[in-house]
Scaffold this active site. Structure first.
Site, PDB file in Angstrom:
ATOM      1  N   GLY A 118      45.510  36.154  36.270  1.00 45.24           N
ATOM      2  CA  GLY A 118      47.092  36.672  37.497  1.00 45.24           C
ATOM      3  C   GLY A 118      46.110  37.844  37.444  1.00 45.24           C
ATOM      4  N   THR A 119      45.312  38.973  36.355  1.00 42.78           N
ATOM      5  CA  THR A 119      45.611  40.422  37.184  1.00 42.78           C
ATOM      6  C   THR A 119      44.349  41.030  36.232  1.00 42.78           C
ATOM      7  OG1 THR A 119      46.865  42.309  36.659  1.00 42.78           O
ATOM      8  CG2 THR A 119      46.720  40.483  35.128  1.00 42.78           C
ATOM      9  N   THR A 120      44.455  42.354  36.844  1.00 46.58           N
ATOM     10  CA  THR A 120      42.955  42.683  35.568  1.00 46.58           C
ATOM     11  C   THR A 120      43.591  44.085  35.910  1.00 46.58           C
ATOM     12  OG1 THR A 120      41.192  42.019  36.696  1.00 46.58           O
ATOM     13  CG2 THR A 120      40.845  43.805  35.887  1.00 46.58           C
TER      14      THR A 120
ATOM     15  N   SER B 186      43.025  38.272  33.717  1.00 50.59           N
ATOM     16  CA  SER B 186      42.440  36.997  34.331  1.00 50.59           C
ATOM     17  C   SER B 186      40.558  37.912  34.251  1.00 50.59           C
ATOM     18  CB  SER B 186      42.767  36.030  35.027  1.00 50.59           C
ATOM     19  OG  SER B 186      43.355  36.905  35.567  1.00 50.59           O
TER      20      SER B 186
END
Length: 211
Positions: free
Chosen positions: A17-19, A146
């Protein structure tokens, strides 16, 4: 006790859900993150803030459970301000990261689902990566979340310790945008923070203006 199956489930939640990206250079530290929050395959929020500040010269990026991250953010601010109002005085970035690592390690059997980058400038640029078990490493460049495999490929190829802070900010932006193009849990745009000896500057970038 955390069994292997549960540990893998926790790691998947943290990665999903993020970078976020952190880069350390001679002039300071850059922290960057996308703005999408996802719940499973649903885009829950398009404008989430994942770059936060403890002080004008110390920032963090966040990945993981929102509730746990909000609590950990409060813990970090309390650590800093407690030291300021006691005889101990201002705490270093390494000190803050070490204190948080101790908190996460002490709760590893019932862990906070978080992965945190702590970066900033005290007497020099510092950048630390902490996971939910309390593991702590100091990095020159790092990506979490992710989309980190895609972002890390860009960093590995282009990072140079002699680059300027502006060049590092551009690299961080491009690394997160690369993840946005390939990772469905990363999206909307990028917040980039440049932290240096005089404070911080923040920039926002979007693939398009409609969000």
């Amino acid at each position: 006790m955390v069994i292997m199956g549960n540990k893998l489930q926790l790691e998947n939640k943290i990665l999903k859900g993020t970078t976020t990206v952190g880069i350390k250079v001679n002039d300071g530290v850059v922290l960057a993150a996308d703005r999408r929050a996802s719940a499973g395959f649903f885009v829950a929020n398009k404008m989430v803030r994942k770059v936060l500040y403890i002080t004008d010269k110390i920032g963090i990026t966040t990945a993981g459970s929102v509730a746990d991250l909000q609590f950990i953010y409060d813990v970090l601010k309390n650590i800093y301000h407690y030291n300021n109002i006691t005889k101990y005085g201002p705490i270093s970035i390494k000190g803050i990261a070490t204190r948080l690592a101790n908190v996460l390690s002490a709760t590893k059997y019932f862990p906070y689902i978080v992965q945190i980058l702590i970066g900033g400038y005290d007497d020099q640029p510092r950048l630390f990566n902490l996971d939910y078990l309390g593991d702590i490493t100091e990095e020159n460049y790092v990506a979490t979340g992710s989309g980190s495999p895609v972002a890390m490929g860009v960093l590995e190829d282009e990072y140079n310790p002699k680059m300027t802070l502006d060049e590092a900010a551009d690299l961080a932006k491009r690394a997160v945008f690369s993840a946005i193009k390939r990772d469905s849990f990363t999206g909307t745009g990028v917040i980039v923070a440049k932290i240096h000896s005089k404070g911080h500057e923040e920039l926002e970038f979007y693939l398009n203006k409609k969000v």
